[in-house]
Design a protein around this motif. Sequence first.
Motif, PDB file in Angstrom:
ATOM      1  N   UNK A   1       0.965  -1.092  -0.009  1.00  0.00           N
ATOM      2  CA  UNK A   1      -0.063  -0.017  -0.195  1.00  0.00           C
ATOM      3  C   UNK A   1       0.810   1.089   0.244  1.00  0.00           C
ATOM      4  N   UNK A   2       0.010   2.625  -0.525  1.00  0.00           N
ATOM      5  CA  UNK A   2       1.006   3.871  -0.475  1.00  0.00           C
ATOM      6  C   UNK A   2       1.003   4.408   1.280  1.00  0.00           C
ATOM      7  N   UNK A   3       2.626   3.835   1.608  1.00  0.00           N
ATOM      8  CA  UNK A   3       2.853   4.427   2.528  1.00  0.00           C
ATOM      9  C   UNK A   3       1.987   6.106   3.773  1.00  0.00           C
ATOM     10  N   UNK A   4       1.884   6.582   2.607  1.00  0.00           N
ATOM     11  CA  UNK A   4       1.925   7.774   3.427  1.00  0.00           C
ATOM     12  C   UNK A   4       0.305   8.072   3.793  1.00  0.00           C
ATOM     13  N   UNK A   5      -0.354   6.899   3.411  1.00  0.00           N
ATOM     14  CA  UNK A   5      -1.295   6.752   4.023  1.00  0.00           C
ATOM     15  C   UNK A   5      -2.316   5.310   4.801  1.00  0.00           C
ATOM     16  N   UNK A   6      -1.077   5.055   4.547  1.00  0.00           N
ATOM     17  CA  UNK A   6      -1.884   3.485   5.474  1.00  0.00           C
ATOM     18  C   UNK A   6      -0.402   3.704   6.681  1.00  0.00           C
ATOM     19  N   UNK A   7      -1.248   3.324   7.940  1.00  0.00           N
ATOM     20  CA  UNK A   7       0.061   2.411   8.773  1.00  0.00           C
ATOM     21  C   UNK A   7      -0.383   1.157   9.546  1.00  0.00           C
ATOM     22  N   UNK A   8       0.810   1.004   9.672  1.00  0.00           N
ATOM     23  CA  UNK A   8       0.920  -0.588  10.523  1.00  0.00           C
ATOM     24  C   UNK A   8       1.241  -0.891  11.748  1.00  0.00           C
ATOM     25  N   UNK A   9       0.527  -0.260  12.562  1.00  0.00           N
ATOM     26  CA  UNK A   9       0.767  -0.721  14.239  1.00  0.00           C
ATOM     27  C   UNK A   9       0.913  -2.458  14.722  1.00  0.00           C
ATOM     28  N   UNK A  10       2.071  -2.292  14.965  1.00  0.00           N
ATOM     29  CA  UNK A  10       2.714  -4.001  15.549  1.00  0.00           C
ATOM     30  C   UNK A  10       2.571  -3.839  17.641  1.00  0.00           C
ATOM     31  N   UNK A  11       1.519  -4.797  17.642  1.00  0.00           N
ATOM     32  CA  UNK A  11       1.685  -5.056  18.923  1.00  0.00           C
ATOM     33  C   UNK A  11       2.877  -6.346  19.336  1.00  0.00           C
ATOM     34  N   UNK A  12       3.581  -5.962  20.250  1.00  0.00           N
ATOM     35  CA  UNK A  12       4.228  -6.730  20.748  1.00  0.00           C
ATOM     36  C   UNK A  12       3.894  -8.304  21.678  1.00  0.00           C
ATOM     37  N   UNK A  13       2.502  -7.677  23.212  1.00  0.00           N
ATOM     38  CA  UNK A  13       2.799  -8.547  23.513  1.00  0.00           C
ATOM     39  C   UNK A  13       1.355  -9.196  23.288  1.00  0.00           C
ATOM     40  N   UNK A  14       0.834  -8.924  22.346  1.00  0.00           N
ATOM     41  CA  UNK A  14      -0.862  -9.381  22.425  1.00  0.00           C
ATOM     42  C   UNK A  14      -0.467 -10.749  21.164  1.00  0.00           C
ATOM     43  N   UNK A  15      -1.849 -11.783  21.264  1.00  0.00           N
ATOM     44  CA  UNK A  15      -1.682 -12.734  20.188  1.00  0.00           C
ATOM     45  C   UNK A  15      -2.962 -12.422  19.785  1.00  0.00           C
ATOM     46  N   UNK A  16      -3.797 -13.411  18.282  1.00  0.00           N
ATOM     47  CA  UNK A  16      -4.989 -12.954  18.291  1.00  0.00           C
ATOM     48  C   UNK A  16      -5.930 -12.475  18.931  1.00  0.00           C
ATOM     49  N   UNK A  17      -5.844 -11.225  18.046  1.00  0.00           N
ATOM     50  CA  UNK A  17      -7.765 -10.833  18.296  1.00  0.00           C
ATOM     51  C   UNK A  17      -7.152 -10.358  20.034  1.00  0.00           C
ATOM     52  N   UNK A  18      -6.020  -9.926  20.049  1.00  0.00           N
ATOM     53  CA  UNK A  18      -5.603  -9.191  22.440  1.00  0.00           C
ATOM     54  C   UNK A  18      -5.006  -8.250  21.980  1.00  0.00           C
ATOM     55  N   UNK A  19      -5.654  -7.341  21.020  1.00  0.00           N
ATOM     56  CA  UNK A  19      -4.654  -6.537  20.638  1.00  0.00           C
ATOM     57  C   UNK A  19      -5.065  -5.125  21.265  1.00  0.00           C
ATOM     58  N   UNK A  20      -6.677  -5.018  21.179  1.00  0.00           N
ATOM     59  CA  UNK A  20      -7.609  -4.157  22.017  1.00  0.00           C
ATOM     60  C   UNK A  20      -6.792  -4.541  23.747  1.00  0.00           C
ATOM     61  N   UNK A  21      -6.717  -6.049  24.017  1.00  0.00           N
ATOM     62  CA  UNK A  21      -7.165  -5.674  25.790  1.00  0.00           C
ATOM     63  C   UNK A  21      -5.330  -5.506  26.156  1.00  0.00           C
ATOM     64  N   UNK A  22      -4.687  -5.698  25.197  1.00  0.00           N
ATOM     65  CA  UNK A  22      -3.495  -5.107  25.594  1.00  0.00           C
ATOM     66  C   UNK A  22      -3.064  -3.609  25.041  1.00  0.00           C
ATOM     67  N   UNK A  23      -3.374  -2.541  24.744  1.00  0.00           N
ATOM     68  CA  UNK A  23      -3.373  -1.111  24.040  1.00  0.00           C
ATOM     69  C   UNK A  23      -3.848  -0.371  25.174  1.00  0.00           C
ATOM     70  N   UNK A  24      -5.506  -1.156  25.121  1.00  0.00           N
ATOM     71  CA  UNK A  24      -6.274  -0.586  26.119  1.00  0.00           C
ATOM     72  C   UNK A  24      -6.748   0.982  25.245  1.00  0.00           C
ATOM     73  N   UNK A  25      -6.502   1.794  26.339  1.00  0.00           N
ATOM     74  CA  UNK A  25      -7.022   3.412  25.850  1.00  0.00           C
ATOM     75  C   UNK A  25      -6.733   3.973  24.386  1.00  0.00           C
ATOM     76  N   UNK A  26      -5.358   3.441  24.282  1.00  0.00           N
ATOM     77  CA  UNK A  26      -4.079   3.774  22.838  1.00  0.00           C
ATOM     78  C   UNK A  26      -4.434   3.000  21.592  1.00  0.00           C
ATOM     79  N   UNK A  27      -5.445   2.302  21.754  1.00  0.00           N
ATOM     80  CA  UNK A  27      -6.217   0.972  20.917  1.00  0.00           C
ATOM     81  C   UNK A  27      -7.393   2.319  20.463  1.00  0.00           C
TER      82      UNK A  27
END
Length: 302
Positions: free
Chosen positions: A250-276
């Motif tokens: 994709x176009x890197x100017x418009x797209x972002x990939x936020x990498x979560x280190x400690x999460x597993x599948x579908x637990x990103x919000x649990x780890x990031x909490x309000x930041x998510x």
Amino acid sequence: MVGISLAVLIIYIIHNVIKGYQLVYEGSHPNRCHLINENNLPYRYRKFTFQSQDNLKMWAIEYIPDQKPKGTIIACHYLGGSKTSIYAYIEPLLKENYTVVSFDYINHGESESRRGNKYTLEDDMKRFFYKLKALDIKGPYGVMGFSMGATVAISALDITSEIAAVMVDSGPLIFVKEYFNHVLRSKKVKEPIRRIVFLFYYLYVIGFYKMSRRMKKRLLSMDDIPILMIHSKRDRTISYKNAEYVYQTLNANKSKLITVQRAHHMTNRTILRKEYDDYVIQFFERWLVNDDKAKNHYNSIK
């Protein structure tokens, strides 16, 4: 003796072919997710139905914010989920006065079941969007998808040019054979014939290889569509390399990939909490509302 041995072999093969097909059926007909009682929700809502290509009734919901909507977010649930199982993800958007709409896939939630294993999610999304237009649920439109729902969310870009932004969590699915091999490992299926039947049916009969090719082709034409991806490095279900592939295409100017280190599948919000929630809200504020503060926040995301 030869005749008996041959008969035993045939029975063994037939038995494992049937067992392999049963695995496919179980995968496409998961246990129904426990539905939230909509009457307990703090927001107004409207439920409605539409028809699949083979005339099955599909149920959907419109969550209505307290004030005038800034836009409409189409939310696509995960495999085994429902239109209400993702409520925790969408409530922050309701608080920010976005309308949120979602539908139950076939064999999920309140939607009817299909006897076979036909893959129709992309066509179902098209019919759902047309129903939104018929109900006069207005844009600007954003889409969000979770796990397998991420693939459905991105497919909406083929339906209309009115979609301004896409957010996905733990998806989309690109490397389909890797995913289904993971499913077999998680189910501890080692018998070769069952594995072959399972993979052949999903990849060729149901058509996940075709779906993957469509997704790759779709990504090449998405230069002008902003997409936010949130994915864990430890995700073993839909691996991180799926998100990397999308981001690199994709176009890197418009797209972002936020990498979560400690999460597993579908637990990103649990780890990031309000930041998510902040990432998601600011993303849609940036691309649907064109808010200056959100622009600065989005541009600062690494």
